[in-house]
Write an enzyme that holds these catalytic residues in place. Structure first.
Site, mmCIF file in Angstrom:
data_model
loop_
_atom_site.group_PDB
_atom_site.id
_atom_site.type_symbol
_atom_site.label_atom_id
_atom_site.label_comp_id
_atom_site.label_asym_id
_atom_site.label_seq_id
_atom_site.Cartn_x
_atom_site.Cartn_y
_atom_site.Cartn_z
ATOM 1 C CG ASN A 114 -0.209 -0.086 2.364
ATOM 2 O OD1 ASN A 114 0.642 0.790 2.838
ATOM 3 N ND2 ASN A 114 -0.496 -1.188 3.233
ATOM 4 C CG ASP A 159 -6.353 -5.771 6.154
ATOM 5 O OD1 ASP A 159 -6.017 -5.586 7.082
ATOM 6 O OD2 ASP A 159 -7.360 -4.470 5.868
ATOM 7 C CE LYS A 206 8.681 -10.904 -14.805
ATOM 8 N NZ LYS A 206 8.954 -10.397 -15.953
ATOM 9 C CG PHE A 262 -3.042 5.436 13.363
ATOM 10 C CD1 PHE A 262 -2.504 5.089 14.746
ATOM 11 C CD2 PHE A 262 -3.017 6.467 12.772
ATOM 12 C CE1 PHE A 262 -1.681 6.446 15.067
ATOM 13 C CE2 PHE A 262 -2.214 7.559 13.167
ATOM 14 C CZ PHE A 262 -1.560 7.554 14.454
ATOM 15 C CE LYS A 279 -11.022 -0.427 10.848
ATOM 16 N NZ LYS A 279 -10.396 0.209 9.985
ATOM 17 C CE LYS A 337 -8.483 -4.006 14.337
ATOM 18 N NZ LYS A 337 -7.480 -4.244 13.315
HETATM 19 N N1 CTP Z 1 -3.916 -3.602 11.945
HETATM 20 C C1 CTP Z 1 -2.918 -4.834 12.454
HETATM 21 N N2 CTP Z 1 -2.999 -6.009 11.899
HETATM 22 C C2 CTP Z 1 -3.544 -6.219 10.495
HETATM 23 C C3 CTP Z 1 -4.134 -4.872 10.026
HETATM 24 C C4 CTP Z 1 -4.273 -4.036 10.625
HETATM 25 O O1 CTP Z 1 -2.465 -4.731 13.404
HETATM 26 N N3 CTP Z 1 -3.396 -7.069 9.831
HETATM 27 C C5 CTP Z 1 -3.947 -2.688 12.873
HETATM 28 C C6 CTP Z 1 -3.314 -1.234 12.118
HETATM 29 O O2 CTP Z 1 -1.979 -1.221 12.399
HETATM 30 C C7 CTP Z 1 -4.188 -0.272 12.825
HETATM 31 C C8 CTP Z 1 -5.423 -0.920 13.063
HETATM 32 O O3 CTP Z 1 -5.174 -2.429 13.130
HETATM 33 O O4 CTP Z 1 -3.588 0.258 13.970
HETATM 34 C C9 CTP Z 1 -6.482 -0.836 11.970
HETATM 35 O O5 CTP Z 1 -6.296 -0.913 10.940
HETATM 36 P P1 CTP Z 1 -7.163 -0.654 9.474
HETATM 37 O O6 CTP Z 1 -6.274 -1.108 8.297
HETATM 38 O O7 CTP Z 1 -7.725 0.589 9.551
HETATM 39 O O8 CTP Z 1 -8.235 -1.749 9.761
HETATM 40 P P2 CTP Z 1 -8.527 -3.198 9.453
HETATM 41 O O9 CTP Z 1 -8.460 -3.906 10.984
HETATM 42 O O10 CTP Z 1 -7.360 -3.877 8.676
HETATM 43 O O11 CTP Z 1 -9.828 -3.196 8.894
HETATM 44 P P3 CTP Z 1 -10.378 -2.722 7.584
HETATM 45 O O12 CTP Z 1 -9.223 -2.945 6.588
HETATM 46 O O13 CTP Z 1 -11.241 -3.770 7.081
HETATM 47 O O14 CTP Z 1 -10.713 -1.360 7.778
#
Ligand code: CTP
Length: 398
Positions: free
Chosen positions: A209, A278, A288, A322, A336, A340
Site C-alpha cells: 500500500n 490485510d 516469476k 489507527f 475497531k 481490538k
Molecule cells: N492492523 C494490524 N494488523 C493487521 C491490520 C491492521 O495490527 N493485519 C492494525 C493497524 O496497524 C491499525 C488498526 O489495526 O492500527 C486498524 O487498521 P485498518 O487497516 O484501519 O483496519 P483493519 O482492521 O485492517 O480493517 P479494514 O481494513 O477492514 O478497515
C-alpha cells in the site's frame, strides 16, 4: 516548531562548515531565530555573507571592536540564546572549551552561557579517536554538554571512519529535545510500528500500500522527546531511523507480527500506525509468474490481525490503533476500538486533502475507549504526533 526560540550557532573551522547552511535553512523554515558566531578559521571555509543571508542576522566573530557600544557582545549573545549549537565543532574548540579557555568570541560566550549547549564534532577519524580528545568529550559530557556524535562514512580527507558531521535530522532532533522536550513519559517504554508491509507474490512482485512511515516515525520521535524509551518497527521506508530508538526493519506482515509479539511484553504502550497488509498471496511462486492469459486471478489469504491478537492479552498495557476509513468513519473506527480492545484509536481519512499516506500533514479524530472524541484540524504529522503523545500521558494521569 522553533517559533520564538533563539538558537545561537557557533561555527568553527572545519570543512563541514558548509553543511551548517542547510541546517540554518531548516531551522529558519521551522521559524527559529538564528544568530551565527563564527571563529576566524570557520571564515576560511564559508563566508559570513552567506551565513548572514541565511540567518537573516549579522554574523558575529569579533570579541573586541574599536567602537564603543553599551553592550558586551559575548554577554549579550549568551543571554539572547535559548540554546547554543556548536556545529561543526573542531577538536581545537572542544579542547579549549574543556579547558575553560576563552580566547575568541565563541569560547568566551560559552563560558558566560547558562543555557544548554549542543556540540556536533566533525573531524578526521584518528583525531576523533584520540584519547586526549575523547577525555575532553567525557569531561564536557560530565558537565552537562550534549553531543551529537558524528556519523561514520567517507571523510573529507578521503579516509573512512567515524568523524563525519551528523546528518541534519539528528542535529534537529537534539535541538528539539532541548527546546521542546519534556519528561511526561519518562520511564515508559513505547513500541511504535510504522509504514507498510510488502507481501511477496514472486521474486519480483509484491502486494503493498502507499504508507510511507511518516506518521509512525513522527510518533516515535514525539515519544522520545517526551522522555520515553522507544522501539520502532518499520516496514520498507525511505525515512532514516534515529540513533535514539531501538530500530527494527521488517518487510512482510508475518515479520511485523513476529517482531511485535516478541517486543510487546517489554513495553508499556503499543502504538500501531503500520498499514499492515490485510491480505497476502496464498502461495509464493519461486519463479516469476508469466503472463500467459489476458486475465489473471490471484488467490489471497487474510493476514494475522496483529493488534486484535495483542488486544486479547493486553493486561494493563495501553494500546493505540489507527483507523483508515473512507466512509462511515466514526462507526467503523469505534467498532475497531472495541474489537481490538484499544484504549485509543486515531481516525483519519486518506481521501481528505492533506490527510493520510505520504503527506506531511494529517487530519485526525482521537476516539477514546470511554467514548470521548477530539477532532483536530489539519496540522503537521509532527504536531499530530505530539498531541497523541500528550493524550496518552493524560490518559495515564502523568
Ligand atoms: N492492523 C494490524 N494488523 C493487521 C491490520 C491492521 O495490527 N493485519 C492494525 C493497524 O496497524 C491499525 C488498526 O489495526 O492500527 C486498524 O487498521 P485498518 O487497516 O484501519 O483496519 P483493519 O482492521 O485492517 O480493517 P479494514 O481494513 O477492514 O478497515
Amino acid at each position: 516548531m522553533f517559533e520564538n526560540k533563539n538558537i545561537l550557532i557557533g561555527i568553527t573551522g572545519g570543512i563541514a562548515a558548509y553543511k551548517t547552511c542547510e541546517l540554518i535553512r531548516e531551522i529558519k523554515k521551522n521559524r527559529g531565530n538564528v544568530r551565527v558566531v563564527m571563529t576566524k578559521a570557520a571564515s576560511k571555509f564559508i563566508t559570513p555573507l552567506t551565513l548572514a543571508t541565511l540567518s537573516e542576522n549579522p554574523v558575529l566573530s569579533e570579541l573586541f571592536t574599536n567602537e564603543f557600544t553599551n553592550t558586551t557582545v559575548h554577554i549579550d549573545s549568551a543571554r539572547w540564546a535559548d540554546v547554543i549549537l556548536i556545529c561543526p565543532a573542531t577538536a581545537n574548540t572542544i579542547g579549549k572549551v574543556a579547558a575553560g579557555i576563552a580566547d575568541n568570541l565563541l569560547t568566551t560566550l560559552l563560558l558566560a552561557a547558562t543555557v544548554p549547549v549542543i556540540i556536533c564534532p566533525a573531524m578526521n577519524k584518528e583525531m576523533f579517536r584520540d584519547k586526549l580528545f575523547q577525555d575532553n568529550v567525557d569531561k564536557l559530557a560530565h558537565y552537562g554538554y550534549d553531543f551529537v556524535d558524528p556519523d561514520s562514512g567517507e571523510l573529507a580527507c578521503g579516509e573512512y571512519g567515524a568523524g563525519r558531521l551528523a546528518e541534519s535530522e539528528k542535529i534537529i532532533t537534539a535541538l528539539k529535545k532541548r527546546l521542546l522536550g519534556n519528561n511526561r513519559l519518562a520511564g515508559k517504554r513505547i513500541l511504535v510500528t510504522a509504514g507498510r508491509t510488502e507481501e511477496p507474490l514472486d521474486p519480483v512482485r509484491f502486494i503493498s500500500n502507499r504508507s510511507t512511515g511518516k506518521m509512525g516515525f513522527a510518533l516515535a520521535e514525539a515519544a522520545y522527546l517526551a522522555g520515553a524509551e522507544v522501539t520502532l518497527i518499520s516496514g520498507p521506508t525511505e525515512l532514516e531511523p534515529f540513533d535514539n530508538f531501538r530500530y527494527f526493519s521488517i518487510n512482510t506482515s508475518e515479520q511485523m507480527a513476529e517482531r511485535v509479539n516478541h517486543e510487546f511484553d517489554a513495553h508499556d504502550i503499543l502504538i500501531m500506525t503500520a498499514a499492515v497488509a490485510d491480505f497476502k498471496p496464498k502461495s509464493f511462486s519461486e519463479k516469476k509468474i508469466k503472463k500467459n492469459e489476458t486475465t489473471m486471478n490471484l488467490d489471497l489469504v487474510v493476514t494475522t490481525d496483529i493488534l486484535k491478537e495483542i488486544g486479547g492479552r493486553k493486561g494493563d498495557k495501553l494500546l493505540v490503533g489507527f483507523a483508515l476509513e473512507t466512509h462511515d468513519a466514526l462507526n467503523n473506527a469505534e467498532k475497531k476500538l472495541k474489537e481490538k480492545k484499544l484504549d485509543l484509536i486515531v481516525l483519519n481519512n486518506p481521501n481528505e486533502p492533506g490527510a493520510g499516506f505520504g503527506h506531511d500533514t494529517n487530519i485526525v479524530t482521537l476516539i477514546e475507549a470511554n467514548g470521548q472524541k477530539t477532532k483536530m484540524p489539519k496540522m503537521s504529522k509532527n504536531r499530530v504526533a505530539e498531541k497523541i503523545i500528550n493524550k496518552i500521558a493524560d490518559m495515564l494521569n502523568i
